[in-house]
Design a protein around this motif. Structure first.
Motif, PDB file in Angstrom:
ATOM      1  N   ALA A  14       0.733  -1.173   0.015  1.00  0.00           N
ATOM      2  CA  ALA A  14      -0.067  -0.023   0.056  1.00  0.00           C
ATOM      3  C   ALA A  14       0.933   1.355   0.122  1.00  0.00           C
ATOM      4  N   ARG A  15       0.562   2.119  -0.986  1.00  0.00           N
ATOM      5  CA  ARG A  15       1.245   3.551  -0.846  1.00  0.00           C
ATOM      6  C   ARG A  15       0.301   4.521  -0.337  1.00  0.00           C
ATOM      7  N   VAL A  73      -4.129  -6.402   0.791  1.00  0.00           N
ATOM      8  CA  VAL A  73      -4.231  -5.012   1.626  1.00  0.00           C
ATOM      9  C   VAL A  73      -5.509  -4.451   1.052  1.00  0.00           C
ATOM     10  N   TYR A  74      -6.387  -3.673   1.893  1.00  0.00           N
ATOM     11  CA  TYR A  74      -7.608  -3.522   1.574  1.00  0.00           C
ATOM     12  C   TYR A  74      -7.983  -2.123   2.326  1.00  0.00           C
ATOM     13  N   LEU A  92      -3.324  -2.843   9.323  1.00  0.00           N
ATOM     14  CA  LEU A  92      -2.044  -2.576   8.721  1.00  0.00           C
ATOM     15  C   LEU A  92      -1.673  -1.069   9.235  1.00  0.00           C
ATOM     16  N   ALA A  93      -2.682  -0.268   9.009  1.00  0.00           N
ATOM     17  CA  ALA A  93      -2.219   1.518   9.176  1.00  0.00           C
ATOM     18  C   ALA A  93      -3.731   1.976   9.525  1.00  0.00           C
ATOM     19  N   LEU A 128      -6.600   1.013   7.011  1.00  0.00           N
ATOM     20  CA  LEU A 128      -5.829  -0.116   5.701  1.00  0.00           C
ATOM     21  C   LEU A 128      -5.671  -1.313   6.576  1.00  0.00           C
ATOM     22  N   LEU A 129      -6.355  -2.206   5.944  1.00  0.00           N
ATOM     23  CA  LEU A 129      -6.709  -3.544   6.252  1.00  0.00           C
ATOM     24  C   LEU A 129      -5.569  -4.630   5.917  1.00  0.00           C
TER      25      LEU A 129
END
Length: 203
Positions: A14-15, A73-74, A92-93, A128-129
């Motif tokens: 993920a960016r 990543v989602y 994730l974030a 962010l998953l």
């Protein structure tokens, strides 16, 4: 904060695009790369799995985040009107505009005094998953019911009714991992799942 993903669903990256001075929180070890001058503040220095806050300089910037294992990543867009319950291993974030609701009453009713396998998030922005397999979903109509194993659950919104029960009341059970348990969901709403078993993928 905006998110672009690549290499999904097998080895997602993920960016995260940050406006000037904007920050995102993520597990420190997931930082793959960043634009120049992005500042990192480590909140759990020296501890594996510790979270860092990455802050963009005055001209803005980006960070590339990669999960610690293969998978998807989602970006889940929170609108501010509905919160989501997310598997505690599935984030994730998150930006500063999305908060963790530590004492959210429905989860306390679900798990009692124990620390369960879900966390509740609310606010506005992209949460962010990450999942060890491609992300899938069940779109439930009003009153429609589906049963999901905790090892495959990723997230569900507040609009969905949830019941936790034992597969076998006499068998081993764990509120922390979900072992021996299932979740019944009733719509309306969307239940996000992953197509690989979380515990098997980690083994």
């Amino acid at each position: 904060m905006r998110v672009h993903t690549r290499h999904t669903p097998g080895f997602g990256v993920a960016r995260v695009l940050l406006a000037p001075g904007e920050a995102v929180q993520a597990v420190a070890e997931t930082l793959l790369a960043s634009s120049f001058n992005v500042a990192e503040t480590n909140q759990n220095r020296g501890r594996k799995g510790g979270r860092s806050v990455f802050t963009a300089p005055q001209e803005g910037g980006w960070v590339d985040l990669a999960p610690l294992g293969p998978g998807d990543v989602y970006p889940l867009e929170l609108t501010g009107s509905t919160g989501w319950s997310v598997h505690r291993d599935g984030v994730l974030a998150r930006p500063s505009t999305v908060r963790v609701d530590q004492n959210w009453a429905p989860l306390q009713q679900l798990f009692g005094a124990d620390s369960g396998f879900l966390e509740h998030y609310s606010g506005r922005g992209p949460l962010l998953l990450t999942a060890p397999g491609p992300v899938d979903s069940f779109d439930l109509g009003r009153g429609e019911i589906v049963t999901v194993r905790p090892d495959y659950l990723l997230a569900y919104p507040d609009t969905v009714q949830c019941r936790l029960r034992a597969l076998d009341p006499s068998g081993p059970q764990s509120l922390r991992t979900g072992e021996g348990l299932v979740l019944d969901f009733a719509g309306p709403g969307t239940v996000l799942v992953q197509s690989r078993n979380r515990r098997v993928a980690r083994a």
